[in-house]
Design an enzyme around this catalytic site. Structure first.
Site, PDB file in Angstrom:
ATOM      1  N   HIS A  72      -3.509   7.937  -0.203  1.00 18.33           N
ATOM      2  CA  HIS A  72      -2.454   7.276   1.013  1.00 18.33           C
ATOM      3  C   HIS A  72      -1.093   8.307   1.656  1.00 18.33           C
ATOM      4  O   HIS A  72      -0.273   8.829   0.489  1.00 18.33           O
ATOM      5  CB  HIS A  72      -2.145   5.998   1.333  1.00 18.33           C
ATOM      6  CG  HIS A  72      -1.278   5.573   0.379  1.00 18.33           C
ATOM      7  ND1 HIS A  72      -0.027   5.713   0.783  1.00 18.33           N
ATOM      8  CD2 HIS A  72      -0.967   5.026  -0.269  1.00 18.33           C
ATOM      9  CE1 HIS A  72       0.453   5.466  -0.276  1.00 18.33           C
ATOM     10  NE2 HIS A  72       0.151   4.947  -1.464  1.00 18.33           N
ATOM     11  N   ASP A  74       0.588   7.430   3.677  1.00 18.72           N
ATOM     12  CA  ASP A  74       1.813   6.477   4.936  1.00 18.72           C
ATOM     13  C   ASP A  74       2.918   5.913   3.677  1.00 18.72           C
ATOM     14  O   ASP A  74       2.716   6.197   3.071  1.00 18.72           O
ATOM     15  CB  ASP A  74       0.674   5.021   5.095  1.00 18.72           C
ATOM     16  CG  ASP A  74       0.288   4.658   4.816  1.00 18.72           C
ATOM     17  OD1 ASP A  74      -1.074   5.018   3.748  1.00 18.72           O
ATOM     18  OD2 ASP A  74       0.415   3.561   5.195  1.00 18.72           O
ATOM     19  N   GLU A 138      -2.723   2.087   3.522  1.00 17.46           N
ATOM     20  CA  GLU A 138      -2.290   1.720   2.626  1.00 17.46           C
ATOM     21  C   GLU A 138      -1.216   0.925   2.254  1.00 17.46           C
ATOM     22  O   GLU A 138      -0.870  -0.403   1.602  1.00 17.46           O
ATOM     23  CB  GLU A 138      -2.390   2.423   1.190  1.00 17.46           C
ATOM     24  CG  GLU A 138      -2.539   2.012   0.106  1.00 17.46           C
ATOM     25  CD  GLU A 138      -1.470   1.196  -0.914  1.00 17.46           C
ATOM     26  OE1 GLU A 138      -1.244   0.815  -1.841  1.00 17.46           O
ATOM     27  OE2 GLU A 138      -0.364   1.824  -0.466  1.00 17.46           O
ATOM     28  N   GLU A 139      -0.473   1.800   2.881  1.00 16.43           N
ATOM     29  CA  GLU A 139       0.491   0.317   2.981  1.00 16.43           C
ATOM     30  C   GLU A 139       1.013  -0.944   4.304  1.00 16.43           C
ATOM     31  O   GLU A 139       1.967  -1.115   4.277  1.00 16.43           O
ATOM     32  CB  GLU A 139       2.488   1.460   3.496  1.00 16.43           C
ATOM     33  CG  GLU A 139       2.723   2.154   2.165  1.00 16.43           C
ATOM     34  CD  GLU A 139       2.762   1.276   0.899  1.00 16.43           C
ATOM     35  OE1 GLU A 139       3.352   0.411   0.747  1.00 16.43           O
ATOM     36  OE2 GLU A 139       3.494   2.873   0.079  1.00 16.43           O
ATOM     37  N   HIS A 356       9.823   3.621  -3.243  1.00 11.22           N
ATOM     38  CA  HIS A 356      10.123   2.207  -1.905  1.00 11.22           C
ATOM     39  C   HIS A 356      11.716   2.271  -1.786  1.00 11.22           C
ATOM     40  O   HIS A 356      12.265   0.561  -1.461  1.00 11.22           O
ATOM     41  CB  HIS A 356       9.055   0.449  -1.523  1.00 11.22           C
ATOM     42  CG  HIS A 356       8.039   1.047  -1.524  1.00 11.22           C
ATOM     43  ND1 HIS A 356       6.767  -0.559  -2.169  1.00 11.22           N
ATOM     44  CD2 HIS A 356       7.128   1.630  -1.975  1.00 11.22           C
ATOM     45  CE1 HIS A 356       6.026  -0.496  -1.284  1.00 11.22           C
ATOM     46  NE2 HIS A 356       5.935   0.958  -1.544  1.00 11.22           N
TER      47      HIS A 356
END
Length: 384
Positions: A72, A74, A138-139, A356
């Site tokens: 992903h 994103d 995905e997030e 993150h």
């Protein structure tokens, strides 16, 4: 002859400059489509409900040997930009570190596989197909990303024989862990209905808190299982108990509890939902209250049994890192939970402990190392 290989570090930096915070595409998939089409891949945008997705294939459609990659572009929100050492979408490099939101999770992994795949199709085209299924969801809710790609593939007669998900999997060092499965996850919101009243006149009210306390204790103390050969024990965590009652002299009208269960393959989302409903009914009967339980299953537990595919990946990892990777099912959920219904799936990627975070960053040396490993995985697969 000049080296025409794609530089995965430069590609990672270019992707980091795309502000693709879920659900924004931010230019990341446009960039990848441009790179892949230039290398001879057939590309299709598979956007759904505002979510951007990209499908790319090199080689014949429907080939019996189709190596798939899922990832992903994103990313999660940046938080407070003032807390960052460098602007989160500037892709600043300091020594071996490349800074930016998504540097670890997982634009570097996407860049490494794209570089490996492009190098293979240009230097030693495979006897088969290479497929990339890249999502921008995905997030986020994960309802219109990889799920949409897989549904589109089925409708178009596209299929992966096996799939590698490039999520960060390594706890400390590149090569120390491969994921061969994931625990399932179920969220529950439980509401105990009472009757509001004055604390001095409890007979005129019905306090929901004793029932909620009893239920919370009952659920917390319950041992779901002792684990399995490939999974840790399932665990239930209560994350909130609320009444919305700021007063000390008021019996609240209701109480709400939220919890999450991360479960292994001894359970299913349905079996755990049924267990929660039974426990709520037992406590409701004892305390004479109404208890409602709403659940949401975000993923079922799954396992790709150790075998030829995981052995192939482990051999490539060991060859280039000197480490024998642990085969693990730990961690949160990933889009592998959707892919496992399509074909055998294994996850392997970079070290993940900075994902993150503020000042998320990735080792450029690790990006290069991961690209070499991905290249070897492709070579081993197509050479049989």
């Amino acid at each position: 002859m000049a080296d025409t290989r794609l530089d995965p570090v430069i590609l990672t930096a270019d992707l980091l400059r795309c502000p693709s915070v879920t659900p924004e595409e931010g230019g990341a998939l446009v960039l990848l489509q441009t790179v892949l089409e230039a290398a001879g891949f057939e590309c299709h945008r598979v956007d759904r409900n505002g979510t951007a997705n990209l499908f790319a294939r090199f080689g014949p459609k429907g080939h019996a040997r189709s190596f798939g990659f899922n990832g992903h572009t994103d990313v999660v929100p940046i938080g407070a930009e003032a807390d960052w050492s460098h602007p989160p979408f500037d892709a600043v490099r300091e020594g071996d570190w490349l800074y930016g939101r998504g540097a670890t999770d997982m634009k570097s992994g996407v860049a490494a596989f794209v570089a490996a795949a492009v190098d293979m199709v240009q230097t030693a085209p495979p006897d088969g197909a290479i497929i990339l299924a890249i999502t921008g969801d995905e997030e986020g809710p994960a309802t219109d990303g990889t799920v949409a790609l897989l549904e589109w593939m089925e409708a178009q007669g596209e299929a992966m024989s096996v799939c590698l998900v490039g999520e960060p999997t390594c706890p400390e060092t590149l090569g120390d862990m491969i994921k061969i499965g994931r625990r399932g996850s179920i969220n529950a919101q439980i509401t105990v209905a009472g009757k509001q009243g004055h604390v001095a006149y409890p007979h005129k009210a019905q306090n929901p808190m004793p029932a909620m306390a009893a239920l919370a204790d009952r659920l917390s103390r319950h041992v779901l299982d002792e684990g399995t050969a490939h999974f840790d024990p399932s665990n239930l965590q209560i994350t909130a108990i609320e009444t919305g009652n700021p007063a000390s002299n008021v019996i609240p009208a209701r109480s709400e509890m939220r919890l999450n269960i991360r479960f292994n393959d001894l359970h299913s989302g349905a079996s755990l939902d049924a267990w929660l409903q039974r426990e709520c009914a037992k406590v409701a009967a004892v305390h004479g209250v109404q208890i409602a339980c709403e659940t949401r299953i975000s993923g079922e537990a799954f396992l790709t049994a150790p075998g030829a595919f995981s052995d192939l990946i482990a051999a490539a990892v060991a060859q280039h890192t000197g480490l024998q990777p642990i085969l693990s099912t730990t961690g949160g959920t990933s889009d592998a939970r959707f892919v496992q219904r399509h074909c055998p799936v294994v996850e392997f990627g970079l070290v993940g402990h900075r994902m993150h975070e503020v000042d998320e960053r990735v080792s450029c040396q690790d990006i290069q190392g991961l690209t070499v490993i991905y290249s070897d995985i492709l070579r081993r697969y197509f050479e049989g």
